[in-house]
Design an enzyme around this catalytic site. Structure first.
Site, PDB file in Angstrom:
ATOM      1  CB  VAL A 125      -0.942   0.016   1.224  1.00 34.21           C
ATOM      2  CG1 VAL A 125      -1.727   1.316   1.275  1.00 34.21           C
ATOM      3  CG2 VAL A 125      -1.910  -1.163   1.177  1.00 34.21           C
ATOM      4  CE  LYS A 126       2.555   6.881  -4.367  1.00 30.77           C
ATOM      5  NZ  LYS A 126       3.096   7.097  -5.704  1.00 30.77           N
ATOM      6  CB  THR A 127      -0.611   5.779   2.534  1.00 29.29           C
ATOM      7  OG1 THR A 127      -1.639   6.673   2.931  1.00 29.29           O
ATOM      8  CG2 THR A 127       0.373   5.576   3.675  1.00 29.29           C
TER       9      THR A 127
END
Ligand code: 5RP
Length: 263
Positions: A169-171
């Protein structure tokens, strides 16, 4: 997890850490500053990127097929800055990602935005299709204008992405970032966001790693830097060599000095 999926993830993660270079901005922003000519921007950075995140259009036109850099293929889009950004659909199939020898596909989810459900369905569909081919899915938690980038919101978005099957996940980095990472059962990487002074961007990367991120998927803070090669080397120093901000900034400054001499 299938062997193919694990193998693809290990191409992107080096010793469990990663410096991904994001150059997919044009898919909704057009010729973003620093990416007007993608080939010119990307080519000198390739030796220092653990992977390259981009669309198939830029991959085909601006990266030589002889390059060995792993590809994280952006497969959702269909919107522009002139319209509602959350109205994304899947624009590139998993079969095409396999043909292009991608190591992962990237999809944006817009939790809390107008088309939340559609973007989460895009993610779920790509995870299902990705399982069939051993293709990992990177979920990007895109933040609508109406959302606050805090640990509560980003924690919610990251957790939903992981629950739907994203492999990574990229955040965004935020206060109490550790809570976001702790609530997300898959590895988390951070975006750099808007261009910051170089030292501040290195501090951001350093704080994110210290609080549990496995790396960065950084774009503007690298390619809009006064010295993009110096900046990606400095980010590598933080992510892979565990350097502090002063040491990493030194790496950047030394590279700037060296390129000034060549001018
Ligand atoms: C857009 C993206 C971009 O690639 C990403 O956010 C860009 O990275 P940066 O913020 O570091 O320029 O995924 O949804």
């Amino acid at each position: 997890m299938s062997w193919g999926l694990s193998n693809r993830i290990s191409r992107i993660m080096k010793g469990g850490r990663t410096v991904m270079l994001a150059v997919d901005h044009g898919y909704f922003q057009g010729p973003t500053t620093g990416l007007e000519n993608p080939r010119r921007t990307i080519t000198p950075l390739l030796p220092f990127a653990d992977s390259l995140m981009l669309t198939r259009g830029v991959l085909r036109t601006s990266v030589d097929p002889g390059q060995s850099v792993p590809i994280v293929l952006r497969v959702t889009g269909g919107t522009s800055i002139l319209k509602e950004l959350s109205n994304e659909v899947v624009v590139t199939s998993i079969e095409e990602a396999v043909r292009l020898n991608a190591s992962a596909v990237a999809v944006s989810v817009f939790v809390g935005s107008e088309h939340e459900k559609q973007t989460l369905a895009n993610l779920a569909q790509l995870v299902d299709e990705g399982e069939r081919y051993g293709m990992p899915v990177l979920a990007v938690t895109a933040v609508g204008r109406e959302m606050t980038r805090d640990a509560r919101y980003l924690g919610l978005a990251c957790r939903i992405a992981a629950e739907l099957g994203a492999s990574v996940v990229k955040t965004y980095y935020c206060e109490d970032f550790r809570k976001v990472v702790d609530g997300c059962p898959v590895p988390v990487v951070i975006a750099g966001g808007k261009k910051l002074p170089e030292r501040d961007a290195l501090q951001l990367a350093h704080d994110a790693i210290s609080e549990g991120a496995v790396g960065v998927d950084m774009g503007r803070n690298i390619f809009q830097s006064t010295n993009p090669v110096g900046m990606i080397k400095a980010v590598q120093a933080v992510v892979h060599a565990g350097k502090g901000v002063d040491d990493a900034f030194h790496v950047f400054n030394e590279e700037e000095k060296a390129s000034a001499k060549l001018r």
